[in-house]
Scaffold this motif. Sequence first.
Motif, mmCIF file in Angstrom:
data_model
loop_
_atom_site.group_PDB
_atom_site.id
_atom_site.type_symbol
_atom_site.label_atom_id
_atom_site.label_comp_id
_atom_site.label_asym_id
_atom_site.label_seq_id
_atom_site.Cartn_x
_atom_site.Cartn_y
_atom_site.Cartn_z
ATOM 1 N N SER A 159 30.093 11.831 -61.872
ATOM 2 C CA SER A 159 29.219 11.292 -60.824
ATOM 3 C C SER A 159 27.864 10.874 -61.380
ATOM 4 O O SER A 159 27.114 10.167 -60.724
ATOM 5 C CB SER A 159 29.042 12.313 -59.703
ATOM 6 O OG SER A 159 28.337 13.432 -60.181
ATOM 7 N N ARG A 186 21.884 -0.730 -59.893
ATOM 8 C CA ARG A 186 20.779 0.225 -59.919
ATOM 9 C C ARG A 186 19.498 -0.591 -60.038
ATOM 10 O O ARG A 186 19.208 -1.157 -61.088
ATOM 11 C CB ARG A 186 20.910 1.178 -61.119
ATOM 12 C CG ARG A 186 21.894 2.326 -60.937
ATOM 13 C CD ARG A 186 21.301 3.515 -60.189
ATOM 14 N NE ARG A 186 20.175 4.129 -60.879
ATOM 15 C CZ ARG A 186 20.259 5.223 -61.631
ATOM 16 N NH1 ARG A 186 21.401 5.809 -61.824
ATOM 17 N NH2 ARG A 186 19.178 5.718 -62.190
ATOM 18 N N ASP A 210 16.505 0.274 -60.257
ATOM 19 C CA ASP A 210 15.478 0.812 -61.137
ATOM 20 C C ASP A 210 15.815 0.670 -62.616
ATOM 21 O O ASP A 210 14.996 0.925 -63.473
ATOM 22 C CB ASP A 210 15.270 2.296 -60.813
ATOM 23 C CG ASP A 210 16.572 3.075 -60.900
ATOM 24 O OD1 ASP A 210 17.584 2.600 -60.336
ATOM 25 O OD2 ASP A 210 16.583 4.130 -61.524
ATOM 26 N N SER A 225 8.974 14.472 -63.960
ATOM 27 C CA SER A 225 8.867 13.109 -63.434
ATOM 28 C C SER A 225 7.662 12.390 -64.048
ATOM 29 O O SER A 225 7.684 11.174 -64.243
ATOM 30 C CB SER A 225 8.797 13.117 -61.910
ATOM 31 O OG SER A 225 7.543 13.606 -61.467
ATOM 32 N N LEU A 226 6.609 13.158 -64.387
ATOM 33 C CA LEU A 226 5.440 12.541 -65.037
ATOM 34 C C LEU A 226 5.740 12.159 -66.482
ATOM 35 O O LEU A 226 5.210 11.170 -67.005
ATOM 36 C CB LEU A 226 4.238 13.489 -64.973
ATOM 37 C CG LEU A 226 3.716 13.781 -63.557
ATOM 38 C CD1 LEU A 226 2.666 14.876 -63.579
ATOM 39 C CD2 LEU A 226 3.158 12.516 -62.918
ATOM 40 N N ARG A 267 8.666 11.168 -67.485
ATOM 41 C CA ARG A 267 9.424 9.921 -67.311
ATOM 42 C C ARG A 267 8.459 8.759 -67.086
ATOM 43 O O ARG A 267 8.609 7.688 -67.674
ATOM 44 C CB ARG A 267 10.370 10.089 -66.122
ATOM 45 C CG ARG A 267 11.458 9.051 -66.018
ATOM 46 C CD ARG A 267 12.380 9.415 -64.840
ATOM 47 N NE ARG A 267 13.621 8.633 -64.864
ATOM 48 C CZ ARG A 267 13.766 7.468 -64.251
ATOM 49 N NH1 ARG A 267 12.770 6.935 -63.595
ATOM 50 N NH2 ARG A 267 14.927 6.825 -64.314
ATOM 51 N N ASP A 268 7.444 8.991 -66.234
ATOM 52 C CA ASP A 268 6.428 7.940 -65.976
ATOM 53 C C ASP A 268 5.702 7.547 -67.263
ATOM 54 O O ASP A 268 5.407 6.368 -67.474
ATOM 55 C CB ASP A 268 5.384 8.425 -64.961
ATOM 56 C CG ASP A 268 5.965 8.569 -63.565
ATOM 57 O OD1 ASP A 268 7.095 8.084 -63.348
ATOM 58 O OD2 ASP A 268 5.302 9.171 -62.697
#
Lengths: 100, 478
Positions: B237, B245, B247, B383-384, B386-387
């Motif tokens: 999955s 996608r 993004d 997540s930061l 990744r940013d």
Amino acid sequence: MSDEKPIINIRALAELSRLAVSDEEIAKLEKEMPSILTFVETIQKADISSAVADTSLRNVMRADENPHETGKYTEVLLSAAPAREGDRIAVKQVITRKNN
Amino acid sequence: MDLTKLTIAEARRALDAKEYSALDLTNAYLDVIRVKNPEIHAYLEVWEESARAEAKRADEMIAQGKQMPLTGIPIAMKDNILIEGRIASAASKILENYHASYDATVTKKLKVQGAVFLGRANMDEFAMGSSTENSAFGPSKNPIDLSRVPGGSSGGSSAAVAASMALAALGSDTGGSIRQPASFTGLVGLKPTYGAVSRFGLMAMGSSLDQIGPLTRTTEDAKILFDAIKGNDPQDSTSLPETGRSDLPSLEGQTFQRPKRIGVPRSFLAEGTDPDILKRFEGQIQKLAKQGYEIVDIEMSHVPYSLAVYYIVMPAEVSTNLERFDGIRYGLSVPAEGIKEVYSKTRGAGFGAEARRRILLGTFVLSSGYADAYYRKARAVRSLIRDDFMKAFEIVDAVATPTCPAPAFKFGSKSDPLAMYIEDIFSTPANLAGVPAISVPMGAVNRDGVDLPVGIQIIAPHRREDVLFAIGTDIERA
């Protein structure tokens, strides 16, 4: 978290994890775990006010359809089980009646 | 044939030109394995008979002109990737006698191509470690210096290829487990984009981090193997769809543009990195500049938190994923009075010290009262991170770091768990951000009179393995 060290009860964690751990290892882990936690706690210094949830993450489910033929994998999966009774995996009794 | 220099690309040419047969090639590797494996211990099991049968089938494919890129190519499989009917133990006592019930998707793809499976490669138990010292069946040795580790967790895979006991290998990378062993043994190691390669049939460690990838002698070979195993799989999955996608760049109509600008996060590299490695790294960066790349200093303010974030997220996922080993459905089962005792005794006897440590750590960071401060905070910082990459890739085509802060270390020199965890400092950011990364040899540093290979890591945006292959090839050319 920074002003208050968490109390790490290894014995309780082992119980929760269904993991038999010897007294000797518990004593060792009681020394190791706080230093690992002190290290990972450096993230407390990070400013997360600008953090937004990653919008690309979502649950992926398949449609509940097209099941495979019943019994197709029964034998191969059961052959890996430690104990079986017919086409079932045999397990120990889960609920026991207390005597007192 | 000189196995110490042989590549997949060259073997393909020679096999198709009938200079030797696939059976000759497989036999040559089996001969080396027989001599070297007792000492190096790259393989937990060697599949001589089935390998010869597979090689004969490959020869038939070649005779019929039906060969594919990996037809007759002898490879090593990490012991956490399933091949139906064969033992897959993840180097753990809990699965010592487990026979896989099905083929992993990567296995199926390799079977279709007519690849030859030489054996299952040693690893740290359940892919937890950086040295193979956590294997329940004893460590593998680094073929370049037998007193040193081959890296980990895919250390059997790296040792096998480096010692010419396989032409290539598959490994898995959760926080550096392909790239670090590649760096330690002078190989190329690729961690693909998260979701680029199906993980169906790979034993899960950190499900938001794990990827299967190749360990090979050259960047070209890494591409050949990656191309053979990648692709969407409905049975995983987390597998990336080819399109749809918003993004991520779509694969359709993607045109390759030569990478020009490479970012170097120098302030992140300075601390704790071996000075000799930094020197080699700066030398390699200068070579890339001479080849025409523009080198840009970049700041990645959250990336330095990666290792701490990783050692929260990963144990959390480990503690959940390893719940399935309970002595009921498969694997080791220790008889006991009640079902709860079966669970705890089986798991206590079956898991090694590092697996136990991470299960307990993961249980702690997920426990009520602590999950906010540890797990949820770590997710936010992730997540930061990744940013940080997303922003960097607005200015540069790729990011470069050393793969590891130091060369291969000696057995037993990292008895403190934290000292071992530091190995992952440069490799974990790519797993946390889900971006692809490759380790390519950048020369050697001398220790005790031995030249120990070290790798440079190149990190690219999601789905841009092509950028890694282009820069990797230029590094090999320089």
